[in-house]
Design an enzyme around this catalytic site. Structure first.
Site, PDB file in Angstrom:
ATOM      1  N   TYR A  61       0.575  -1.346   0.048  1.00  0.00           N
ATOM      2  CA  TYR A  61      -0.108   0.055   0.080  1.00  0.00           C
ATOM      3  C   TYR A  61       0.763   1.428   0.075  1.00  0.00           C
ATOM      4  CZ  TYR A  61      -3.666  -3.345   1.549  1.00  0.00           C
ATOM      5  OH  TYR A  61      -4.513  -4.166   1.651  1.00  0.00           O
ATOM      6  N   SER A 208     -13.345  -5.026   2.198  1.00  0.00           N
ATOM      7  CA  SER A 208     -14.032  -4.800   1.277  1.00  0.00           C
ATOM      8  C   SER A 208     -15.604  -5.188   1.425  1.00  0.00           C
ATOM      9  CB  SER A 208     -13.902  -5.039  -0.181  1.00  0.00           C
ATOM     10  OG  SER A 208     -12.613  -4.503  -0.805  1.00  0.00           O
ATOM     11  N   LEU A 210     -18.029  -3.564   2.165  1.00  0.00           N
ATOM     12  CA  LEU A 210     -19.046  -2.460   1.582  1.00  0.00           C
ATOM     13  C   LEU A 210     -18.748  -2.544  -0.075  1.00  0.00           C
ATOM     14  CD1 LEU A 210     -18.425   0.520   4.243  1.00  0.00           C
ATOM     15  CD2 LEU A 210     -20.228  -1.273   4.177  1.00  0.00           C
ATOM     16  N   ARG A 212     -16.338  -2.107  -1.750  1.00  0.00           N
ATOM     17  CA  ARG A 212     -15.616  -0.831  -2.203  1.00  0.00           C
ATOM     18  C   ARG A 212     -16.161   0.234  -2.220  1.00  0.00           C
ATOM     19  NH1 ARG A 212     -10.560  -2.949  -2.703  1.00  0.00           N
ATOM     20  NH2 ARG A 212     -10.108  -4.925  -3.525  1.00  0.00           N
ATOM     21  N   PHE A 214     -19.404   0.685  -2.964  1.00  0.00           N
ATOM     22  CA  PHE A 214     -20.933   0.487  -3.775  1.00  0.00           C
ATOM     23  C   PHE A 214     -21.730   0.233  -2.816  1.00  0.00           C
ATOM     24  CE2 PHE A 214     -23.861  -0.048  -6.987  1.00  0.00           C
ATOM     25  CZ  PHE A 214     -23.028  -0.023  -8.260  1.00  0.00           C
ATOM     26  N   GLY A 217     -24.415   3.017  -1.258  1.00  0.00           N
ATOM     27  CA  GLY A 217     -25.351   3.741  -2.019  1.00  0.00           C
ATOM     28  C   GLY A 217     -24.832   5.091  -2.609  1.00  0.00           C
TER      29      GLY A 217
END
Length: 336
Positions: A61, A208, A210, A212, A214, A217
């Site tokens: 990273y 991830s 969530l 990434r 999406f 919402g």
């Protein structure tokens, strides 16, 4: 435990007790566009105040920059933090990806670099980030086990491995945690990895959770900023994005019923996978760079979805358009 502090869970059978939600720190250095460093540091402190104690990074990273970024925070709170980092994805000086390396010589080199950048004497949880099938797994895990014997690493983890690979590795040295993508949008780990983790007493650390972003919402097709790698992900492009946006409708309905956000519903779903699959622990690591988003995510640990709500969410993953990555060859799904 105060009302504002999250519950705890154990990583593996004899690993550390950590907050039942961790923090993924990748986006604080790259991949998701510009970062406000001051806000990111405030987010780290807010996480610790809320009972988040598992902080997740990797040597790739920012090509080490993320570990360096975390070093002052880790040093200030060393006795309260479980630091997890990863090796295996090699990058060149030009930031280009050079492939996956699992050979013992590389592992020994990688751990020394991570210890130096994190400014710590020991890494609490050390993951193999990706598997190179060309290197025998026993050879790689054996080298990782040697780091434990040398006192450089406390616990071992794997990322994106199949159930069979997890069992093989665990026979060489106990594995405390398995980290793979797992969310309402991504459930391929349930083919074999989840069952093996439950059988072996290995904690599951979904990255991830969530999707990434999406599943919050908030994503809109064509609205990805410069430097945001989601522009290249199949699920975020064109017709796929439109299809996937429509899949959020039941998430919205459940969120409205609870007075919660979509992100909180998605995180609650992941959290309840522990009970559904008989896992010793599920500790998702949603990433964020904003203190207010961190507090929103943490509040999801106190949200429980009903059986009827879980049933409503069940079909979503099977309808998602597009793969997780443009190239799925380094994921466990490619080796099932």
């Amino acid at each position: 435990m105060s009302e504002d502090t999250i519950a705890r869970a154990r990583l593996g059978t004899d690993g550390p007790l950590v907050g039942v939600q961790g923090l993924g720190c990748m986006g604080m250095s790259e991949f998701y566009g510009h970062t406000d460093e001051s806000a990111a540091r405030e987010t780290l402190e807010a996480a610790l105040d809320a009972g988040v104690t598992l902080f997740d990074t990797a040597d790739m990273y920012g090509r080490g920059a993320n570990e360096e970024f975390l070093a002052p925070f880790l040093g200030a709170h060393r006795d309260r933090i479980t630091i997890a980092t990863k090796f295996a994805i090699a990058r060149g000086e030009d930031d280009q990806f050079r492939g996956v390396r699992n050979d013992p010589a590389y592992i020994r080199q990688a751990v020394e670099g991570s210890l130096r950048r994190l400014k710590t004497e020991v890494i609490d949880l050390y993951y193999m980030h990706r598997r190179d099938p060309a290197v025998p797994l026993a050879e790689s895990v054996g080298a990782m086990a040697e780091l434990v014997r040398r006192g450089l690493v406390r616990q071992l983890g794997l990322s994106e491995v199949t159930g069979a690979e997890l069992r093989e590795a665990h026979a060489v040295h106990p594995i405390a945690a398995l980290q793979s993508e797992w969310s309402l949008f991504s459930r391929d780990v349930e083919r074999s990895a989840v069952g093996a983790a439950a059988e072996l007493g290995v904690a599951f650390v979904p990255y991830s959770p969530l999707g990434r972003g999406f599943l919050t919402g908030s994503f809109r097709a064509g609205a990805v900023s410069d430097g945001d790698f989601r522009a290249d992900l199949p699920r975020f492009s064109g017709a796929n994005a439109e299809t996937n946006e429509a899949l959020l409708e039941p998430v919205r309905r459940i969120a409205k019923a609870h007075g919660a956000t979509l992100a909180q519903v998605a995180l609650a779903w992941v959290q309840q996978r522990a009970e559904v699959h008989g896992l010793v622990a599920v500790v998702p690591i949603p990433g964020t760079r904003k203190p207010e988003r961190l507090r929103e995510n943490v509040a999801a640990t106190r949200l429980t979805l009903s059986p009827a709500e879980l049933a409503l969410l069940e079909p979503i993953a099977g309808q998602v358009a597009g793969e997780r990555y443009p190239d799925m060859s380094s994921t466990s799904a490619a080796r099932e």
